[in-house]
Write a protein that holds these residues in place. Structure first.
Motif, short mmCIF file in Angstrom:
data_model
loop_
_atom_site.label_atom_id
_atom_site.label_comp_id
_atom_site.label_asym_id
_atom_site.label_seq_id
_atom_site.Cartn_x
_atom_site.Cartn_y
_atom_site.Cartn_z
N CYS A 118 -5.48 -0.26 2.01
CA CYS A 118 -6.11 -0.90 3.34
C CYS A 118 -6.65 0.49 3.78
O CYS A 118 -7.57 0.56 4.70
N ARG A 121 -9.86 1.00 2.13
CA ARG A 121 -10.91 -0.02 2.76
C ARG A 121 -11.33 0.08 4.11
O ARG A 121 -12.45 0.01 4.37
N PHE A 122 -10.27 0.37 4.86
CA PHE A 122 -10.52 0.24 6.28
C PHE A 122 -10.30 1.34 7.14
O PHE A 122 -10.40 1.32 8.47
N TYR A 126 -1.82 -0.85 6.81
CA TYR A 126 -1.79 -2.29 6.63
C TYR A 126 -1.32 -2.87 7.91
O TYR A 126 -2.19 -3.47 8.68
N CYS A 129 -4.12 -2.51 10.78
CA CYS A 129 -5.17 -3.14 10.65
C CYS A 129 -5.11 -4.50 11.26
O CYS A 129 -4.17 -5.03 11.58
N ASP A 130 -6.36 -5.17 11.91
CA ASP A 130 -6.16 -6.40 12.37
C ASP A 130 -5.98 -7.65 11.58
O ASP A 130 -6.42 -7.18 10.38
N ALA A 132 -7.99 -10.05 10.62
CA ALA A 132 -8.96 -10.47 9.61
C ALA A 132 -9.21 -9.59 8.53
O ALA A 132 -9.15 -10.00 7.09
N ARG A 133 -8.89 -7.96 8.82
CA ARG A 133 -8.86 -7.11 7.64
C ARG A 133 -7.61 -7.48 6.85
O ARG A 133 -7.64 -7.35 5.60
N ARG A 134 -6.38 -7.49 7.24
CA ARG A 134 -5.29 -7.73 6.44
C ARG A 134 -5.40 -8.86 5.62
O ARG A 134 -5.16 -8.94 4.38
N ARG A 136 -8.19 -10.23 4.47
CA ARG A 136 -9.25 -9.94 3.41
C ARG A 136 -8.51 -9.30 2.22
O ARG A 136 -8.85 -9.75 1.13
N LEU A 137 -7.64 -8.51 2.46
CA LEU A 137 -6.95 -7.91 1.45
C LEU A 137 -5.96 -8.94 0.77
O LEU A 137 -5.77 -9.20 -0.36
#
Length: 214
Positions: A118, A121-122, A126, A129-130, A132-134, A136-137
């Protein structure tokens, strides 16, 4: 792993470490231990005060609580994995003296891998992250056979973690209710097997008999 905080390892070091662990099934536990840990976790529902993990660090505890609820969120049918005290269940399992060093390393290394991926990527770990990002992973590692080769270790960890989450959730009264499980209940009046089921099985009751005969 016991000599260094896994969150101080580089991503390359994490991958090298996880590659030495046969992650498929590393977090597998026998049914009796699962049932006992679930019973202990469920009993906490009647107690006041915060739970103090014996295995997880403070950061790992926060990550686990976010991750299990990403797997089993609260809905109109039942509570979430944290409502069922799945993180406490996991902590009981991993703090148990009979738990292997391999299982503990797999858990710590896997959670650290989630953070490292994470961050790459972001730009955040983990749990920071918001949603949506979590997700996505998680979409990228939810099916090990479809995961890209460079994500294979993370996918193997997540598969085990998801199985452990499900084991903890559906071993609790909340999980039983979610499944509409009706076992362990008293039926004061036995009316026999329903006629449609008898026909499907090709059996029938003999006159005056309580048991079907072929």
């Amino acid at each position: 792993m016991s000599e260094r905080d896994p969150h101080t390892l580089t991503r390359r070091e994490l991958l090298e470490l996880l590659a030495t662990i046969p992650l498929a099934g590393a977090l597998g536990f026998g049914a009796p231990r699962v049932a006992n840990a679930a019973r202990l976790a469920a009993a906490l529902g009647d107690r006041e005060g915060a739970f103090t993990p014996r295995f997880f660090t403070a950061h790992e505890w926060r990550t686990v609580r976010v991750l299990v609820d990403d797997i089993i969120p609260r809905d109109d049918r039942s509570g979430s994995a944290t409502d069922a005290r799945v993180p406490e269940f996991m902590d009981f399992m991993l703090a148990d003296a009979d738990t292997s060093a391999k299982a503990r390393t797999a858990m710590r290394g896997g959670l650290a891998w989630m953070d490292a991926e994470c961050v790459e990527r972001f730009g955040a770990r983990y749990a920071d992250c918001d949603t949506a990002r979590r997700h996505r992973l998680l979409d990228d590692i939810a099916w090990p056979e479809r995961a890209r080769p460079e994500l294979s270790q993370g996918a193997a960890f997540f598969s085990d973690f998801r199985d452990l989450t499900a084991s903890g959730f559906w071993a609790t009264p909340m999980g039983w209710r979610d499944l509409r499980y009706v076992g362990n209940t008293v039926h004061p009046e036995w009316r026999g097997c329903p006629e449609p089921a008898l026909r499907k099985l090709g059996v029938a009751y003999a006159d005056g008999d309580e048991h079907p005969a072929r």
